[in-house]
Scaffold this motif. Sequence first.
Motif, PDB file in Angstrom:
ATOM      1  N   LYS A 157       4.237  14.644 -11.458  1.00 52.44           N
ATOM      2  CA  LYS A 157       4.458  14.866 -12.886  1.00 52.44           C
ATOM      3  C   LYS A 157       3.296  15.654 -13.507  1.00 52.44           C
ATOM      4  O   LYS A 157       3.481  16.539 -14.340  1.00 52.44           O
ATOM      5  CB  LYS A 157       4.640  13.524 -13.601  1.00 52.44           C
ATOM      6  CG  LYS A 157       5.914  12.804 -13.203  1.00 52.44           C
ATOM      7  CD  LYS A 157       6.050  11.497 -13.946  1.00 52.44           C
ATOM      8  CE  LYS A 157       7.328  10.781 -13.548  1.00 52.44           C
ATOM      9  NZ  LYS A 157       7.463   9.486 -14.245  1.00 52.44           N
ATOM     10  N   GLU A 158       2.051  15.342 -13.087  1.00 50.33           N
ATOM     11  CA  GLU A 158       0.896  16.059 -13.631  1.00 50.33           C
ATOM     12  C   GLU A 158       0.922  17.532 -13.229  1.00 50.33           C
ATOM     13  O   GLU A 158       0.613  18.431 -14.017  1.00 50.33           O
ATOM     14  CB  GLU A 158      -0.390  15.401 -13.145  1.00 50.33           C
ATOM     15  CG  GLU A 158      -0.609  14.006 -13.746  1.00 50.33           C
ATOM     16  CD  GLU A 158      -1.849  13.365 -13.169  1.00 50.33           C
ATOM     17  OE1 GLU A 158      -2.497  14.005 -12.305  1.00 50.33           O
ATOM     18  OE2 GLU A 158      -2.183  12.242 -13.591  1.00 50.33           O
ATOM     19  N   SER A 205       0.821  -1.209   0.000  1.00 52.04           N
ATOM     20  CA  SER A 205       0.000   0.000   0.000  1.00 52.04           C
ATOM     21  C   SER A 205       0.855   1.258   0.000  1.00 52.04           C
ATOM     22  O   SER A 205       0.596   2.219  -0.734  1.00 52.04           O
ATOM     23  CB  SER A 205      -0.937  -0.015   1.212  1.00 52.04           C
ATOM     24  OG  SER A 205      -1.716   1.152   1.274  1.00 52.04           O
ATOM     25  N   ASN A 206       1.895   1.256   0.806  1.00 48.92           N
ATOM     26  CA  ASN A 206       2.799   2.412   0.837  1.00 48.92           C
ATOM     27  C   ASN A 206       3.481   2.628  -0.512  1.00 48.92           C
ATOM     28  O   ASN A 206       3.652   3.763  -0.966  1.00 48.92           O
ATOM     29  CB  ASN A 206       3.839   2.224   1.931  1.00 48.92           C
ATOM     30  CG  ASN A 206       3.224   2.245   3.330  1.00 48.92           C
ATOM     31  OD1 ASN A 206       2.160   2.848   3.533  1.00 48.92           O
ATOM     32  ND2 ASN A 206       3.871   1.599   4.277  1.00 48.92           N
ATOM     33  N   GLY A 212       3.238  10.145  -9.791  1.00 50.05           N
ATOM     34  CA  GLY A 212       2.407  10.479 -10.933  1.00 50.05           C
ATOM     35  C   GLY A 212       1.775  11.853 -10.791  1.00 50.05           C
ATOM     36  O   GLY A 212       1.713  12.639 -11.742  1.00 50.05           O
ATOM     37  N   LYS A 213       1.247  12.200  -9.589  1.00 55.82           N
ATOM     38  CA  LYS A 213       0.639  13.523  -9.368  1.00 55.82           C
ATOM     39  C   LYS A 213       1.675  14.636  -9.522  1.00 55.82           C
ATOM     40  O   LYS A 213       1.378  15.717 -10.032  1.00 55.82           O
ATOM     41  CB  LYS A 213       0.005  13.572  -7.995  1.00 55.82           C
ATOM     42  CG  LYS A 213      -1.243  12.690  -7.871  1.00 55.82           C
ATOM     43  CD  LYS A 213      -1.823  12.770  -6.474  1.00 55.82           C
ATOM     44  CE  LYS A 213      -3.077  11.908  -6.352  1.00 55.82           C
ATOM     45  NZ  LYS A 213      -3.640  11.970  -4.991  1.00 55.82           N
ATOM     46  N   ARG A 245       2.317   1.727  -3.444  1.00 51.73           N
ATOM     47  CA  ARG A 245       1.328   2.268  -4.389  1.00 51.73           C
ATOM     48  C   ARG A 245       1.143   3.769  -4.186  1.00 51.73           C
ATOM     49  O   ARG A 245       1.007   4.545  -5.142  1.00 51.73           O
ATOM     50  CB  ARG A 245       0.003   1.533  -4.223  1.00 51.73           C
ATOM     51  CG  ARG A 245       0.030   0.076  -4.654  1.00 51.73           C
ATOM     52  CD  ARG A 245      -1.375  -0.486  -4.742  1.00 51.73           C
ATOM     53  NE  ARG A 245      -1.344  -1.922  -4.996  1.00 51.73           N
ATOM     54  CZ  ARG A 245      -1.463  -2.849  -4.056  1.00 51.73           C
ATOM     55  NH1 ARG A 245      -1.629  -2.482  -2.788  1.00 51.73           N
ATOM     56  NH2 ARG A 245      -1.436  -4.116  -4.368  1.00 51.73           N
ATOM     57  N   GLN A 246       1.053   4.203  -2.905  1.00 47.10           N
ATOM     58  CA  GLN A 246       0.910   5.626  -2.619  1.00 47.10           C
ATOM     59  C   GLN A 246       2.096   6.423  -3.148  1.00 47.10           C
ATOM     60  O   GLN A 246       1.936   7.529  -3.689  1.00 47.10           O
ATOM     61  CB  GLN A 246       0.743   5.840  -1.111  1.00 47.10           C
ATOM     62  CG  GLN A 246      -0.566   5.305  -0.554  1.00 47.10           C
ATOM     63  CD  GLN A 246      -0.657   5.468   0.949  1.00 47.10           C
ATOM     64  OE1 GLN A 246       0.237   6.046   1.565  1.00 47.10           O
ATOM     65  NE2 GLN A 246      -1.739   4.963   1.541  1.00 47.10           N
ATOM     66  N   GLU A 247       3.301   5.869  -2.977  1.00 50.71           N
ATOM     67  CA  GLU A 247       4.481   6.560  -3.486  1.00 50.71           C
ATOM     68  C   GLU A 247       4.416   6.686  -5.005  1.00 50.71           C
ATOM     69  O   GLU A 247       4.774   7.721  -5.589  1.00 50.71           O
ATOM     70  CB  GLU A 247       5.746   5.792  -3.083  1.00 50.71           C
ATOM     71  CG  GLU A 247       6.051   5.813  -1.591  1.00 50.71           C
ATOM     72  CD  GLU A 247       6.400   7.211  -1.122  1.00 50.71           C
ATOM     73  OE1 GLU A 247       6.895   8.005  -1.951  1.00 50.71           O
ATOM     74  OE2 GLU A 247       6.173   7.506   0.070  1.00 50.71           O
ATOM     75  N   ILE A 248       3.971   5.607  -5.664  1.00 53.55           N
ATOM     76  CA  ILE A 248       3.863   5.652  -7.125  1.00 53.55           C
ATOM     77  C   ILE A 248       2.843   6.697  -7.549  1.00 53.55           C
ATOM     78  O   ILE A 248       3.040   7.457  -8.511  1.00 53.55           O
ATOM     79  CB  ILE A 248       3.482   4.257  -7.658  1.00 53.55           C
ATOM     80  CG1 ILE A 248       4.639   3.269  -7.387  1.00 53.55           C
ATOM     81  CG2 ILE A 248       3.178   4.308  -9.151  1.00 53.55           C
ATOM     82  CD1 ILE A 248       4.306   1.844  -7.710  1.00 53.55           C
ATOM     83  N   GLN A 249       1.691   6.764  -6.827  1.00 50.90           N
ATOM     84  CA  GLN A 249       0.672   7.760  -7.142  1.00 50.90           C
ATOM     85  C   GLN A 249       1.199   9.173  -6.923  1.00 50.90           C
ATOM     86  O   GLN A 249       0.914  10.088  -7.707  1.00 50.90           O
ATOM     87  CB  GLN A 249      -0.576   7.516  -6.292  1.00 50.90           C
ATOM     88  CG  GLN A 249      -1.323   6.235  -6.654  1.00 50.90           C
ATOM     89  CD  GLN A 249      -2.483   5.941  -5.711  1.00 50.90           C
ATOM     90  OE1 GLN A 249      -2.724   6.713  -4.777  1.00 50.90           O
ATOM     91  NE2 GLN A 249      -3.184   4.847  -5.963  1.00 50.90           N
ATOM     92  N   LYS A 250       1.956   9.388  -5.846  1.00 50.80           N
ATOM     93  CA  LYS A 250       2.538  10.704  -5.592  1.00 50.80           C
ATOM     94  C   LYS A 250       3.463  11.114  -6.734  1.00 50.80           C
ATOM     95  O   LYS A 250       3.469  12.263  -7.185  1.00 50.80           O
ATOM     96  CB  LYS A 250       3.299  10.704  -4.275  1.00 50.80           C
ATOM     97  CG  LYS A 250       2.392  10.636  -3.048  1.00 50.80           C
ATOM     98  CD  LYS A 250       3.228  10.645  -1.780  1.00 50.80           C
ATOM     99  CE  LYS A 250       2.339  10.590  -0.530  1.00 50.80           C
ATOM    100  NZ  LYS A 250       3.143  10.578   0.708  1.00 50.80           N
TER     101      LYS A 250
END
Length: 630
Positions: free
Chosen positions: A577-578, A564-565, A574-575, A567-572
């Motif tokens: 970069k956006e 879970s951690n 990605g955000k 995944r959160q790091e990967i999402q961060k």
Amino acid sequence: MACMKLGSKSDAFQRRGQAWFCTTGLPSDVVVEVEDMSFHLHKFPLLSRSGLMERLIADASKGEDSCVIGLPKIPGGAKMFELVAKFCYGVKLELTASNVVCLRCAAEHLEMTEEYGEGNLISQTEVFLNQVVLQNWNDSLRALQTCSDVLSCAEDLDIPKRCIDSLAANACTNPTLFGWPVRDHRAPLQSPGGSVLWNGISTGARSKNLSSDWWFEDASTLSLSLYKRLISAMETRGMKPETIAGSLSFYAKKYLPGLNRRHGASEGSGHLAPGSGALLSVEEQKILLEEIDHLLPVQKGFVSTKFLAGLLRTAKILRVNPSCISNLEMRIGMQLDQATLEDLLMPCFSYSMETLYDVDCVQRILEHFLAMDQVDGGETPGSVDGGQLMGSPSLVPITMVAKLIDGYLAEVAPDVNLKLPKFQSLAGGVPEYARPLDDGLYRAIDIYLQAHPWFAESDREQLCRLMDCQKLSLEACTHAAQNERLPLRIIIQVLFFEQLQLRTSIAGCFLVSDNLDGSRQLRSGLLGANDGGWATSTARENQVLKVGMDNMKMRVSELEKECSNMRQEIQKLGKAKESSLAKKLGLRLKSQMCSTHEDSASKPSSVHSHSHSHVKFEKTKDRHGREKKT
């Protein structure tokens, strides 16, 4: 050493410097010159025994009382002519295994046949050679050794062949065949019952049985040409290939110093440590090594892999014929499953010196093994016939080879000069089915990545594709999940399969627990209350299982948190970069929005009509779609 006494007269020869004199009271009438020695003798004793001396004296005298003749080509030189002269005078002398061959050749050269006297030197030496020397191992060996001094003449008389046949017959004879052991010069004399004799009296002590290598040290004293003929004669007589290989190993270690640098001199059961042999030149060592390779048995398993690896290492140092090196690599490849890691760690002797160890050589050896494994049926390890797994015996050696190669990769991985394609080629050369677990391969990859920290992410992923994350043990998965050197994608795969293993293990534990509970209830109903001990032990087993399952549940929850951690790091990421992209396009979007707002304010009628038409479109759509008004 056996001997035979000839003549009966006392010695009447005296040496003065480089000359021999016969003190018979008569003046010398012939001088025989042999090498740098001169013999002052008499004509009659010589010409009455030798046809050659009769002709030489007649040609040299020419009516004179004294003459001088020369014998430059007599076998054995001055030393042998001294014995021949004593024989002609009837002086006492001894025939031994050390001088009989040279004397026989000298007698042949001097034509000392029965025509010039009964019991002449040719017949005397032949009798001693056939009836005494060739009947004994030690004397036959000594006679064969002396053949090297007069080889051409001895070959004409067939003496080396007779000695070799005698030695081969003695070596191939079974000591227990007739109840009387083969005579060994290192062993005491024995009676037919096997007890040790002392002065002909039985002592009651039992002598140890001779091992098959009792003749190795003696044979190693022969020159290479004679030793080769002895080995060929033993093979013809049916000597076991493993015994032949043991003798060749002994001989090679005695004369090739490179074989004893890293490995012990003795190898195998009962092998004697060879003494220091004669120093050979580099060219002579190359010839010897190539001959040893040619004489070794071709069958698998008769020659130890350690000895073959030593030969290959020495061959690379001496830079022998490439065909010999290729043949040794093929021999090692045939029995690679019997090798050790030390056998494969061969230094690189090329001029380029790219890597510390010769990885290309090990690659070729592995290819030879895989080719032999396919011939033996190892290419279909999973075929089934009649409900049984076919080809399973071939999985044992190839599994051992896979483990060996993984260990070799881990050993050479720290070399910074080892290129990625070479590492991948060797690691990928082992079939997938040969590795039950990829823990060893993972260890080698981890060491390689640690020694090459400059690799790009793509290279790391390409390297890690060599291993199967599903074939990692739980301990290896735990290590890999926390390994910062691995690519992120590989770590996620490892975590996934680790959770899958844990859940499978927990499900199995629950199944075992249920079976134990059912078995306990069934047994309690059958046995009644009298068997309290069995119930107590079952309760303990259930308690242990429960503790184990609780620990596994905790581990699963920890792994889920880690996933879970991540995944959160990967999402961060990605955000982030956006947001950076939005900042770059912010001004452009704002200007477009402002221009759109001004256009809408200046033309309200058009906007109103557009919105009205849009409403009509929605109503029409609702009528056709739902057939009712909204």
